[in-house]
Design an enzyme around this catalytic site. Sequence first.
Site, mmCIF file in Angstrom:
data_model
loop_
_atom_site.group_PDB
_atom_site.id
_atom_site.type_symbol
_atom_site.label_atom_id
_atom_site.label_comp_id
_atom_site.label_asym_id
_atom_site.label_seq_id
_atom_site.Cartn_x
_atom_site.Cartn_y
_atom_site.Cartn_z
ATOM 1 N N GLN A 7 9.787 5.241 8.650
ATOM 2 C CA GLN A 7 9.945 3.863 8.176
ATOM 3 C C GLN A 7 10.072 3.763 6.657
ATOM 4 O OE1 GLN A 7 5.993 2.881 9.949
ATOM 5 N NE2 GLN A 7 5.779 1.474 8.234
ATOM 6 N N LEU A 18 -7.494 2.391 4.075
ATOM 7 C CA LEU A 18 -7.949 1.150 4.691
ATOM 8 C C LEU A 18 -8.717 0.255 3.716
ATOM 9 C CD1 LEU A 18 -9.113 2.723 8.060
ATOM 10 C CD2 LEU A 18 -6.875 1.794 7.460
ATOM 11 N N GLY A 33 -3.499 4.194 7.228
ATOM 12 C CA GLY A 33 -4.647 4.648 6.435
ATOM 13 C C GLY A 33 -4.769 3.902 5.121
ATOM 14 N N VAL A 50 -6.126 -11.043 4.853
ATOM 15 C CA VAL A 50 -7.357 -11.127 4.057
ATOM 16 C C VAL A 50 -6.950 -11.065 2.580
ATOM 17 C CG1 VAL A 50 -9.572 -10.019 3.539
ATOM 18 C CG2 VAL A 50 -8.711 -10.053 5.883
ATOM 19 N N SER A 101 -3.689 -5.140 0.191
ATOM 20 C CA SER A 101 -2.631 -4.223 0.610
ATOM 21 C C SER A 101 -2.929 -2.847 0.031
ATOM 22 C CB SER A 101 -1.282 -4.716 0.062
ATOM 23 O OG SER A 101 -0.336 -3.656 0.074
ATOM 24 N N GLY A 158 -1.471 -7.124 11.506
ATOM 25 C CA GLY A 158 -1.733 -8.144 10.505
ATOM 26 C C GLY A 158 -0.533 -9.064 10.290
ATOM 27 N N ASP A 214 2.275 -8.549 7.302
ATOM 28 C CA ASP A 214 3.612 -8.003 7.583
ATOM 29 C C ASP A 214 4.231 -8.867 8.676
ATOM 30 O OD1 ASP A 214 3.599 -5.594 5.847
ATOM 31 O OD2 ASP A 214 1.878 -5.076 7.065
ATOM 32 N N HIS A 260 -7.682 -4.367 6.932
ATOM 33 C CA HIS A 260 -7.663 -3.531 8.145
ATOM 34 C C HIS A 260 -8.967 -3.700 8.936
ATOM 35 C CE1 HIS A 260 -4.888 -1.028 5.532
ATOM 36 N NE2 HIS A 260 -4.172 -1.153 6.631
#
Length: 274
Positions: A57, A29, A27, A172, A181, A143, A146, A33
Amino acid sequence: MQIISAIADLRSALKGRGRVVFVPTMGNLHAGHISLMEQARAHGDTVVASIFVNRLQFGPNEDFDKYPRTFQADCDKLAAAGVNVLFAPTEADLYPEPQEYTVEPPAIQNILDGEFRPGHFRGVATVVLKLFNIVQPQAAVFGKKDYQQLMVIRNMTRQLALPIDIIGGETVRAEDGLALSSRNGYLSEAERAEAPRLYRLLNEIRTAILSGETDSVRLENEAIAALTAAGWKTDYVAVRQQSDLSMPKGVNAPLVVLAASRLGSTRLIDNIEI
Ligand code: PAF
């Protein structure tokens, strides 16, 4: 766009929907994204996105609690991007009991980001495999921002013979080069102005290597020194082989420069392929 939180409802909603392309997210976004959603649309009949902030994580001192949750704005953006189905489970939907069976990635989980975020890639691989089992997509988009995560997921998918094409989406960037980010929102105005330095330094390393420089350790150390002088606290700047993120060996092997550094309390990561 259908919004679904229960696993059983999602499974029935996806019956007979042709080639399903899946884009998992946490989320908050942004345009990065949305470009993954656009790629997904080009690769299949039905685009499924997910929003789930995955506790597994995050380390005990990381930003799980303060991770930005902007559900309504995210739904508007996904609907506008042509996403067909949003899977947005609660923690009780996804982890109705403690998740004791986990995916243990190999040594790659302990280098670079994994060295500084112990258990992070176990948490990522576990939730991604679980989401794959729920959504059962034919393709999934992640993406390249990462980079190590993308590699862990590619390797897991290949080694466990999951019938899913993994597609890497380009990073992007803002006009000044900063990679988009969700964590950029933590930056103060002054930090936001400073943040593009990370990408500039990665680009300088890229240019030096393309001009024939072979001492990658010197380039890494110079970049770390430049970041330190500008007030950053760096976890790593590393020139690695694209194939397995090991140290550069062959003269012609494709390389990638990866970095993670902290500006104030915000940890930024970025990378650039050579
Ligand atoms: O990249 C992310 O947003 C997350 O790591 C992912 C892949 C959605 C798993 O929680």
